[in-house]
Write a protein that holds these residues in place. Structure first.
Motif, mmCIF file in Angstrom:
data_model
loop_
_atom_site.group_PDB
_atom_site.id
_atom_site.type_symbol
_atom_site.label_atom_id
_atom_site.label_comp_id
_atom_site.label_asym_id
_atom_site.label_seq_id
_atom_site.Cartn_x
_atom_site.Cartn_y
_atom_site.Cartn_z
ATOM 1 N N UNK A 71 0.848 -1.201 0.000
ATOM 2 C CA UNK A 71 0.000 0.000 0.000
ATOM 3 C C UNK A 71 0.881 1.248 0.000
ATOM 4 N N UNK A 72 1.872 1.257 0.872
ATOM 5 C CA UNK A 72 2.746 2.418 1.078
ATOM 6 C C UNK A 72 3.477 2.803 -0.207
ATOM 7 N N UNK A 74 3.104 1.818 -3.393
ATOM 8 C CA UNK A 74 2.252 2.120 -4.542
ATOM 9 C C UNK A 74 1.578 3.483 -4.404
ATOM 10 N N UNK A 75 1.181 3.824 -3.192
ATOM 11 C CA UNK A 75 0.551 5.130 -2.971
ATOM 12 C C UNK A 75 1.540 6.260 -3.241
ATOM 13 N N UNK A 76 2.771 6.099 -2.786
ATOM 14 C CA UNK A 76 3.786 7.135 -3.011
ATOM 15 C C UNK A 76 4.190 7.237 -4.481
ATOM 16 N N UNK A 77 4.018 6.152 -5.231
ATOM 17 C CA UNK A 77 4.335 6.171 -6.664
ATOM 18 C C UNK A 77 3.127 6.573 -7.529
ATOM 19 N N UNK A 78 2.022 6.952 -6.867
ATOM 20 C CA UNK A 78 0.774 7.331 -7.555
ATOM 21 C C UNK A 78 0.255 6.221 -8.466
ATOM 22 N N UNK A 79 0.319 4.993 -7.972
ATOM 23 C CA UNK A 79 -0.208 3.844 -8.703
ATOM 24 C C UNK A 79 -1.339 3.238 -7.883
ATOM 25 N N UNK A 80 -1.983 2.227 -8.414
ATOM 26 C CA UNK A 80 -3.139 1.627 -7.742
ATOM 27 C C UNK A 80 -2.747 0.929 -6.454
ATOM 28 N N UNK A 81 -3.074 1.507 -5.319
ATOM 29 C CA UNK A 81 -2.670 0.978 -4.013
ATOM 30 C C UNK A 81 -3.794 0.264 -3.280
ATOM 31 N N UNK A 82 -5.007 0.262 -3.837
ATOM 32 C CA UNK A 82 -6.136 -0.370 -3.167
ATOM 33 C C UNK A 82 -6.163 -1.866 -3.454
ATOM 34 N N UNK A 83 -6.870 -2.609 -2.602
ATOM 35 C CA UNK A 83 -6.926 -4.068 -2.746
ATOM 36 C C UNK A 83 -7.441 -4.514 -4.117
ATOM 37 N N UNK A 84 -8.327 -3.734 -4.701
ATOM 38 C CA UNK A 84 -8.945 -4.117 -5.972
ATOM 39 C C UNK A 84 -8.048 -3.867 -7.182
ATOM 40 N N UNK A 85 -6.993 -3.056 -7.024
ATOM 41 C CA UNK A 85 -6.161 -2.650 -8.161
ATOM 42 C C UNK A 85 -5.200 -3.749 -8.593
ATOM 43 N N UNK A 86 -4.990 -3.829 -9.901
ATOM 44 C CA UNK A 86 -4.078 -4.833 -10.459
ATOM 45 C C UNK A 86 -2.640 -4.584 -10.004
ATOM 46 N N UNK A 88 -1.611 -3.414 -7.188
ATOM 47 C CA UNK A 88 -1.481 -3.917 -5.820
ATOM 48 C C UNK A 88 -1.371 -5.440 -5.814
ATOM 49 N N UNK A 89 -2.249 -6.099 -6.567
ATOM 50 C CA UNK A 89 -2.247 -7.560 -6.598
ATOM 51 C C UNK A 89 -0.940 -8.106 -7.160
ATOM 52 N N UNK A 90 -0.424 -7.470 -8.213
ATOM 53 C CA UNK A 90 0.831 -7.924 -8.824
ATOM 54 C C UNK A 90 2.021 -7.739 -7.891
ATOM 55 N N UNK A 91 2.112 -6.568 -7.251
ATOM 56 C CA UNK A 91 3.232 -6.320 -6.331
ATOM 57 C C UNK A 91 3.165 -7.259 -5.134
ATOM 58 N N UNK A 92 1.982 -7.499 -4.638
ATOM 59 C CA UNK A 92 1.808 -8.397 -3.497
ATOM 60 C C UNK A 92 2.279 -9.806 -3.848
ATOM 61 N N UNK A 93 1.970 -10.234 -5.057
ATOM 62 C CA UNK A 93 2.394 -11.558 -5.514
ATOM 63 C C UNK A 93 3.920 -11.620 -5.669
ATOM 64 N N UNK A 94 4.517 -10.524 -6.184
ATOM 65 C CA UNK A 94 5.971 -10.481 -6.391
ATOM 66 C C UNK A 94 6.753 -10.595 -5.082
#
Length: 158
Positions: A71-72, A74-86, A88-94
């Motif tokens: 979340x942290x 992605x939010x600072x990079x102005x990208x999708x940081x919410x649970x529903x965003x792709x 977020x899901x991709x970074x979490x998997x990585x």
């Protein structure tokens, strides 16, 4: 584990898995009840539920930290940081973070006892149940304005 140790752990996980520095504050918050941690959008701080660390150990704590760091960053990079965003899901998997934290072991519910106080009118025999005691010299029966008397005090298991 103290807040200072948590801060160091979050900073090292951030560098190790995200190759980015964590420049804000990480702390334990015992008031969190239903979640393992949270990322605060306005302050960029991370709060972790200490109960999860106490009950499930350091591995679960590291998973929660990875989740919140997703979340942290992605939010600072102005990208999708919410649970529903792709993103977020991709970074979490990585980084190998959990989508949801594990559930806490069930704590046995204690038997709750509630005290019930019963008053009776001396005139019309009307009964009143209350949870708190009342001053019988100050109050009278609502039906016949007769004098009230304490009849009994019960403990009821709920």
């Amino acid at each position: 584990m103290t807040n200072e140790e948590l801060q160091v752990l979050v900073e090292t996980i951030s560098l190790q898995y995200f190759q980015r520095a964590f420049k804000h504050k990480a702390s334990f918050n015992r008031r969190l009840r239903t979640t393992g941690g949270r990322y605060l959008l306005h302050t960029h701080n991370i709060e972790i539920n200490k109960t999860y660390y106490d009950a499930l150990g350091k591995d679960e704590l590291i998973g929660i930290i990875k989740h919140e760091l997703c979340h942290y960053h992605l939010h600072l990079l102005n990208r999708g940081y919410q649970h529903k965003d792709a993103d977020f899901k991709n970074l979490l998997k990585m980084v190998g973070g959990p989508r949801f934290c594990s559930s806490l072991p069930m704590q046995q519910k204690k038997e709750q006892k509630k005290k019930i106080i019963i008053y009776k009118c001396l005139g019309c025999k009307q009964r009143y149940t209350r949870r708190k005691r009342m001053n019988t010299t100050k109050y009278v029966c609502g039906k016949c304005r007769g004098k009230l008397e304490l009849e009994e005090i019960r403990s009821v298991v709920i």
